[in-house]
Enzyme design. Sequence first.
Site, PDB file in Angstrom:
ATOM      1  N   TYR A   1      -2.113  -0.522  10.341  1.00 56.33           N
ATOM      2  CA  TYR A   1      -2.211  -0.899   8.921  1.00 56.33           C
ATOM      3  C   TYR A   1      -0.890  -0.567   8.212  1.00 56.33           C
ATOM      4  CZ  TYR A   1      -3.955  -1.052   4.112  1.00 56.33           C
ATOM      5  OH  TYR A   1      -4.135  -1.344   2.778  1.00 56.33           O
TER       6      TYR A   1
ATOM      7  N   SER B   1       0.870  -1.187   0.000  1.00 52.52           N
ATOM      8  CA  SER B   1       0.000   0.000   0.000  1.00 52.52           C
ATOM      9  C   SER B   1       0.894   1.220   0.000  1.00 52.52           C
ATOM     10  CB  SER B   1      -0.871  -0.007   1.262  1.00 52.52           C
ATOM     11  OG  SER B   1      -1.462   1.257   1.464  1.00 52.52           O
TER      12      SER B   1
HETATM   13  P1  NDP Z   1     -11.365  -6.126  -0.412  1.00 56.40           P
HETATM   14  O1  NDP Z   1     -11.894  -6.103   0.974  1.00 56.40           O
HETATM   15  O2  NDP Z   1     -12.303  -5.972  -1.540  1.00 56.40           O
HETATM   16  O3  NDP Z   1     -10.482  -7.395  -0.667  1.00 56.40           O
HETATM   17  C1  NDP Z   1      -9.750  -8.019   0.364  1.00 56.40           C
HETATM   18  C2  NDP Z   1      -9.667  -9.484   0.031  1.00 56.40           C
HETATM   19  O4  NDP Z   1      -8.877 -10.133   1.020  1.00 56.40           O
HETATM   20  C3  NDP Z   1     -11.036 -10.147   0.028  1.00 56.40           C
HETATM   21  O5  NDP Z   1     -11.076 -11.063  -1.039  1.00 56.40           O
HETATM   22  C4  NDP Z   1     -11.063 -10.880   1.365  1.00 56.40           C
HETATM   23  O6  NDP Z   1     -11.872 -12.021   1.198  1.00 56.40           O
HETATM   24  C5  NDP Z   1      -9.587 -11.261   1.500  1.00 56.40           C
HETATM   25  N1  NDP Z   1      -9.177 -11.544   2.863  1.00 56.40           N
HETATM   26  C6  NDP Z   1      -9.172 -10.728   3.939  1.00 56.40           C
HETATM   27  N2  NDP Z   1      -8.708 -11.377   5.014  1.00 56.40           N
HETATM   28  C7  NDP Z   1      -8.410 -12.640   4.610  1.00 56.40           C
HETATM   29  C8  NDP Z   1      -7.899 -13.791   5.264  1.00 56.40           C
HETATM   30  N3  NDP Z   1      -7.595 -13.777   6.565  1.00 56.40           N
HETATM   31  N4  NDP Z   1      -7.729 -14.914   4.539  1.00 56.40           N
HETATM   32  C9  NDP Z   1      -8.026 -14.947   3.217  1.00 56.40           C
HETATM   33  N5  NDP Z   1      -8.515 -13.891   2.548  1.00 56.40           N
HETATM   34  C10 NDP Z   1      -8.700 -12.750   3.245  1.00 56.40           C
HETATM   35  O7  NDP Z   1     -10.275  -4.938  -0.436  1.00 56.40           O
HETATM   36  P2  NDP Z   1      -9.171  -4.535  -1.510  1.00 56.40           P
HETATM   37  O8  NDP Z   1      -9.404  -5.221  -2.789  1.00 56.40           O
HETATM   38  O9  NDP Z   1      -9.098  -3.067  -1.468  1.00 56.40           O
HETATM   39  O10 NDP Z   1      -7.846  -5.099  -0.831  1.00 56.40           O
HETATM   40  C11 NDP Z   1      -6.926  -5.942  -1.497  1.00 56.40           C
HETATM   41  C12 NDP Z   1      -5.524  -5.602  -1.031  1.00 56.40           C
HETATM   42  O11 NDP Z   1      -5.184  -4.293  -1.461  1.00 56.40           O
HETATM   43  C13 NDP Z   1      -5.368  -5.605   0.492  1.00 56.40           C
HETATM   44  O12 NDP Z   1      -4.129  -6.171   0.848  1.00 56.40           O
HETATM   45  C14 NDP Z   1      -5.379  -4.122   0.829  1.00 56.40           C
HETATM   46  O13 NDP Z   1      -4.711  -3.841   2.024  1.00 56.40           O
HETATM   47  C15 NDP Z   1      -4.652  -3.564  -0.382  1.00 56.40           C
HETATM   48  N6  NDP Z   1      -4.835  -2.145  -0.611  1.00 56.40           N
HETATM   49  C16 NDP Z   1      -6.092  -1.623  -0.808  1.00 56.40           C
HETATM   50  C17 NDP Z   1      -6.254  -0.262  -0.995  1.00 56.40           C
HETATM   51  C18 NDP Z   1      -7.590   0.364  -1.176  1.00 56.40           C
HETATM   52  O14 NDP Z   1      -7.683   1.621  -1.098  1.00 56.40           O
HETATM   53  N7  NDP Z   1      -8.652  -0.389  -1.467  1.00 56.40           N
HETATM   54  C19 NDP Z   1      -5.092   0.638  -1.004  1.00 56.40           C
HETATM   55  C20 NDP Z   1      -3.829  -0.036  -0.813  1.00 56.40           C
HETATM   56  C21 NDP Z   1      -3.722  -1.374  -0.633  1.00 56.40           C
HETATM   57  P3  NDP Z   1     -12.682 -12.791   2.333  1.00 56.40           P
HETATM   58  O15 NDP Z   1     -13.254 -11.745   3.248  1.00 56.40           O
HETATM   59  O16 NDP Z   1     -13.690 -13.527   1.538  1.00 56.40           O
HETATM   60  O17 NDP Z   1     -11.669 -13.670   2.997  1.00 56.40           O
END
Ligand code: NDP
Length: 245
Positions: free
Chosen positions: A155, A142
Amino acid sequence: MPDLADKVIAITGASSGIGEETAAHLARRGARLVLGARREDRLTAVVDAITAEGGTATGVVVDVGRREDLQRLTDTAVDRYGRLDVLVSNAGTMAVSPFDDLRQDDWDAMVATHITGLLNGIGAALPVFRRQGCGHFVNVASTAAYVVTSPMAVYAATKTAVKVLTEGLRQESGPDLRVTLVSPGFTDTEGVGKGTDPEIAADLIRRRDEIAMPPSAVASAITYAIEQPEGVDIGEIVLRSTAQG
Ligand code: NDP
């Protein structure tokens, strides 16, 4: 001929947001996908959408904090497709809040997902990559790994750990492996509103709606790193919307 036709790619956090969009991008280029997340219904919907478009994907319910789950994800790739070319460690949770809130379960979840989850992925995929003599780690951090803003310290710390672990992995990877860090800024996904502090979550959603880039921008960056020729290693991509500054 799709340009990623031979690649077998596993993606964590593929049930929504950046992971879902990345899966769609890679499937359209012909990659065979193994997709992991906890919500089985959402994962199934992503697999079904890819399959309906003629792509190839399998879903595996995984919690990245559990070592055996990551092992199952990589085993599925090897058992089903005979190899694993890329692991995209994308699972994440943006459960931000001020320290005084003492939301310690959220702190634990971010450590478990971003740090332990990444290490579990490395532990499961590295032996496969070494055996094959090739492989590619793509780790999603991030812009918070570069600048700490309140109340995002936990975070940001866990995403800084992703950055540091990725650089260490790159230094030890040798000539056969590729290691890429992708650091997005605000991205228009449901993840931005998932924190358990309702006021902070509402603030972040407001900011997301003003300045976020689409998840397709991040999916394109990940795809760009993967589709380079084998000897070319894209070390780091930082991307944000121009509005984020
Ligand atoms: P989402 O919440 O849409 O996606 C997060 C994904 O991670 C989901 O598929 C969720 O699925 C999965 N997840 C969370 N915890 C677990 C776990 N313990 N085991 C397996 N899967 C897990 O958010 P984003 O798409 O935004 O996030 C994706 C990545 O991008 C993350 O690492 C986030 O920190 C990073 N990011 C996002 C930003 C933003 O502004 N959106 C900015 C910078 C980085 P499920 O709940 O079904 O397990």
